[in-house]
Motif scaffolding. Structure first.
Motif, PDB file in Angstrom:
ATOM      1  N   ASP A 271     -44.387   5.666  39.417  1.00  0.00           N
ATOM      2  CA  ASP A 271     -43.652   5.927  38.175  1.00  0.00           C
ATOM      3  C   ASP A 271     -44.064   7.254  37.559  1.00  0.00           C
ATOM      4  O   ASP A 271     -43.267   7.926  36.897  1.00  0.00           O
ATOM      5  CB  ASP A 271     -43.902   4.796  37.172  1.00  0.00           C
ATOM      6  CG  ASP A 271     -43.211   3.501  37.584  1.00  0.00           C
ATOM      7  OD1 ASP A 271     -42.277   3.581  38.410  1.00  0.00           O
ATOM      8  OD2 ASP A 271     -43.609   2.435  37.098  1.00  0.00           O
ATOM      9  N   ASP A 272     -45.320   7.634  37.777  1.00  0.00           N
ATOM     10  CA  ASP A 272     -45.818   8.882  37.209  1.00  0.00           C
ATOM     11  C   ASP A 272     -44.989  10.071  37.676  1.00  0.00           C
ATOM     12  O   ASP A 272     -44.782  11.033  36.946  1.00  0.00           O
ATOM     13  CB  ASP A 272     -47.290   9.072  37.615  1.00  0.00           C
ATOM     14  CG  ASP A 272     -47.881  10.342  37.040  1.00  0.00           C
ATOM     15  OD1 ASP A 272     -47.786  10.537  35.817  1.00  0.00           O
ATOM     16  OD2 ASP A 272     -48.434  11.154  37.819  1.00  0.00           O
ATOM     17  N   THR A 273     -44.510  10.007  38.929  1.00  0.00           N
ATOM     18  CA  THR A 273     -43.674  11.085  39.457  1.00  0.00           C
ATOM     19  C   THR A 273     -42.204  10.859  39.129  1.00  0.00           C
ATOM     20  O   THR A 273     -41.507  11.757  38.666  1.00  0.00           O
ATOM     21  CB  THR A 273     -43.858  11.193  40.983  1.00  0.00           C
ATOM     22  OG1 THR A 273     -45.227  11.488  41.270  1.00  0.00           O
ATOM     23  CG2 THR A 273     -42.980  12.297  41.563  1.00  0.00           C
ATOM     24  N   LEU A 274     -41.724   9.642  39.365  1.00  0.00           N
ATOM     25  CA  LEU A 274     -40.296   9.372  39.247  1.00  0.00           C
ATOM     26  C   LEU A 274     -39.773   9.457  37.826  1.00  0.00           C
ATOM     27  O   LEU A 274     -38.581   9.653  37.609  1.00  0.00           O
ATOM     28  CB  LEU A 274     -39.977   7.991  39.827  1.00  0.00           C
ATOM     29  CG  LEU A 274     -40.204   7.831  41.334  1.00  0.00           C
ATOM     30  CD1 LEU A 274     -39.923   6.404  41.756  1.00  0.00           C
ATOM     31  CD2 LEU A 274     -39.347   8.798  42.123  1.00  0.00           C
ATOM     32  N   THR A 275     -40.647   9.306  36.845  1.00  0.00           N
ATOM     33  CA  THR A 275     -40.200   9.373  35.450  1.00  0.00           C
ATOM     34  C   THR A 275     -40.463  10.739  34.824  1.00  0.00           C
ATOM     35  O   THR A 275     -40.279  10.903  33.623  1.00  0.00           O
ATOM     36  CB  THR A 275     -40.899   8.294  34.609  1.00  0.00           C
ATOM     37  OG1 THR A 275     -42.323   8.469  34.695  1.00  0.00           O
ATOM     38  CG2 THR A 275     -40.533   6.900  35.104  1.00  0.00           C
ATOM     39  N   SER A 276     -40.885  11.704  35.634  1.00  0.00           N
ATOM     40  CA  SER A 276     -41.179  13.037  35.110  1.00  0.00           C
ATOM     41  C   SER A 276     -40.158  14.041  35.642  1.00  0.00           C
ATOM     42  O   SER A 276     -40.238  14.454  36.804  1.00  0.00           O
ATOM     43  CB  SER A 276     -42.595  13.469  35.520  1.00  0.00           C
ATOM     44  OG  SER A 276     -42.805  14.834  35.218  1.00  0.00           O
ATOM     45  N   PRO A 277     -39.194  14.458  34.820  1.00  0.00           N
ATOM     46  CA  PRO A 277     -38.206  15.440  35.277  1.00  0.00           C
ATOM     47  C   PRO A 277     -38.845  16.731  35.782  1.00  0.00           C
ATOM     48  O   PRO A 277     -38.370  17.319  36.757  1.00  0.00           O
ATOM     49  CB  PRO A 277     -37.350  15.686  34.030  1.00  0.00           C
ATOM     50  CG  PRO A 277     -37.502  14.440  33.221  1.00  0.00           C
ATOM     51  CD  PRO A 277     -38.904  13.986  33.450  1.00  0.00           C
ATOM     52  N   SER A 278     -39.940  17.177  35.136  1.00  0.00           N
ATOM     53  CA  SER A 278     -40.569  18.425  35.562  1.00  0.00           C
ATOM     54  C   SER A 278     -41.185  18.280  36.945  1.00  0.00           C
ATOM     55  O   SER A 278     -41.088  19.192  37.783  1.00  0.00           O
ATOM     56  CB  SER A 278     -41.640  18.859  34.547  1.00  0.00           C
ATOM     57  OG  SER A 278     -42.664  17.883  34.440  1.00  0.00           O
ATOM     58  N   LYS A 279     -41.803  17.119  37.233  1.00  0.00           N
ATOM     59  CA  LYS A 279     -42.376  16.903  38.562  1.00  0.00           C
ATOM     60  C   LYS A 279     -41.277  16.781  39.609  1.00  0.00           C
ATOM     61  O   LYS A 279     -41.403  17.296  40.722  1.00  0.00           O
ATOM     62  CB  LYS A 279     -43.255  15.640  38.575  1.00  0.00           C
ATOM     63  CG  LYS A 279     -44.633  15.846  37.967  1.00  0.00           C
ATOM     64  CD  LYS A 279     -45.510  14.620  38.184  1.00  0.00           C
ATOM     65  CE  LYS A 279     -46.901  14.843  37.601  1.00  0.00           C
ATOM     66  NZ  LYS A 279     -47.774  13.666  37.787  1.00  0.00           N
TER      67      LYS A 279
END
Length: 500
Positions: A271-279
């Protein structure tokens, strides 16, 4: 007394603005759901991960991609497709272009340094990722580059020279893998050292584990025992390390790479990646810049479709393994395939059999029927075993490719014989005293035990006789049900894996 309700503005100008805001919020949620759908499983193929983020800047990401038209020669000589299963060849090149002197061979065009055959089951329930060692000695077939120019092959050379040597491109590596394994490859993805640096940085670092202190002057990795989050230069140093761990060779480095890729898969799917538009943006940008792909998937839309397909595989059902090998008797710094184990693994993949350990059934459910036992034969010197291949399939041109495949598997004395009478099934017949050799040949080809039979007319020095039946034209249906017992493997969800 009932409290007066505030004016919601439902029927005034403010209400219209509220409606527009609600509609805009709903659109954003839908967009986000689509982005998550596109990216949720792309970690299963780490090198196309993030391509779902191309929703935002399609043209930008599309222009990042490099594609190559692959020349694979006569279609009749290629392995048959296994239904809806997918086989993607991931080639990590050791090109030093633009990386500077500290990596050695500055400006080198690059060879096939890290190669993974990524098999995704036709029902998308599991995936098997097989590492092919760079030092493996194999036949390299003649091939064509993307301009249609003939490129010479080699009767026996290191696998890594299937790319970059004498003008060979990724299509030559693709063709070498098909000849060696008997597995049909659908697509290739090629990346260089820079990809490890940019992708690991884009996700904010990848957690790895060292089972002991590591100080490798060649890879520039200095790491204390324990868990670390690596990115950029340190991530590249980790996947290149081999002299300071294990036995210090290429086989030692492969589990490190499997650990790293498994961890990156978990990070990308988190979720840390999938919920971060910048990532997601950084990941999509880094991934598309890092890739060279075959022209059939040479656009973001096509990569996105591939990623969506792969996203159906649960991380716990992704198994990394290394092709079974032995030291080359001619040069202990090189490797040869270990038979029949290597053939057994190839046959499982070609037959769409999973290497994933499945849990026992829940209470109250019916247990599946036990798998048929796999015939175990001792490792033997297959290069000394003569094999004559006769074509009884009823379709011309089947013996030559089979001989090529057998030679790649280590049966160096395989040869084409005259055509046989039409046969329904493929068989292996043997002289008295060559039962073990016949069993090894059958296991390498994924044939059932009852395909092996004695040949009372054959003398003690006569070759094994492999007669190809009509079933040789179809995808293997009698694949082994179990992997070799000592097969090196890593599960993608194993958070305890450590470099030792």
């Amino acid at each position: 007394m009932q409290q007066e309700q505030p004016n919601t503005g439902r029927y005034n100008g403010g209400g219209r603005r509220d409606d527009r805001r609600r509609a805009a919020a709903a659109a954003r949620r839908n967009r986000r759901r689509r982005v998550l759908k596109w990216t949720a499983g792309t970690g299963a193929l780490v090198l196309v991960a993030g391509c779902g983020g191309a929703y935002y800047l399609y043209q930008h990401f599309n222009s990042n991609l490099t594609s190559v038209k692959v020349q694979l020669g006569d279609e009749a000589e290629r392995p048959k497709a296994a239904g809806d299963a997918l086989n993607v060849l991931v080639i990590g090149t050791d090109s030093r272009a633009g990386l500077g002197r500290e990596y050695g061979d500055e400006g080198s065009t690059g060879h096939a340094d890290t190669t993974l055959l990524f098999h995704i089951a036709k029902d998308r329930s599991n995936a098997t990722v097989v590492s092919i060692p760079r030092d493996l000695m194999v036949p390299i077939p003649e091939c064509e580059d993307d301009k249609g120019r003939k490129v010479p092959g080699a009767a026996r050379d290191m696998f890594n020279k299937s790319l970059g040597q004498d003008g060979r491109d990724a299509g030559c590596t693709w063709k070498t893998v098909e000849k060696m394994t008997g597995i049909r490859v659908d697509h290739f993805v090629q990346v260089n050292f820079e990809a490890v640096k940019t992708l690991s940085t884009a996700v904010g670092g990848v957690e790895v584990c060292a089972g002991k202190d590591i100080d490798d002057r060649d890879s520039h990795l200095k790491m204390s025992k324990g868990r670390h989050v690596v990115q950029g230069e340190e991530a590249l140093a980790f996947v290149r390390t081999r002299h300071a761990v294990g036995f210090g060779g290429d086989l030692t480095r492969i589990p490190l790479q499997q650990q790293f890729i498994s961890s990156m898969i978990r990070k990308i799917k988190s979720d840390d990646t999938l919920t971060s538009p910048s990532k997601l943006y950084r990941l999509a940008d880094a991934a598309t810049k890092a890739l060279t792909v075959d022209s059939a998937i040479g656009s973001v839309d096509k990569l996105k479709d591939l990623a969506q397909d792969i996203s159906k595989v649960d991380t716990k059902n992704i198994t990394f393994a290394t092709v079974p090998v032995l030291d080359d008797p001619k040069d202990t710094d090189r490797l040869i395939l270990k038979q029949p184990d290597a053939g057994q693994v190839f046959s499982m993949i070609a037959g769409d059999r999973s290497l994933t350990e499945t849990p026992p059934p829940a209470p109250g459910t019916t247990a599946p029927a036990p798998a048929a036992p796999t015939t175990t034969t001792p490792a033997l010197d297959t290069k000394a075993v003569p094999v004559t291949v006769r074509n009884g399939s009823g379709t011309r041109g089947q013996s030559g490719p089979t001989v090529d495949r057998l030679k790649a598997m280590g049966f160096a004395r395989a040869a084409v014989g005259s055509d046989a009478q039409p046969a329904a099934t493929t068989t292996v017949s043997h002289p008295a005293g060559q039962e073990a050799e016949a069993a090894a040949l059958a296991a390498a080809l994924g044939l059932p035990a009852d395909a092996v039979r004695p040949n009372p007319k054959a003398g003690p020095k006569d070759p094994l006789l492999l007669v190809l039946g009509k079933d040789a034209l179809a995808a293997p249906s009698q694949a082994p049900t179990e992997a070799p017992k000592d097969l090196q493997r890593v599960q993608a969800d194993d958070v305890d894996a450590c470099a030792k």
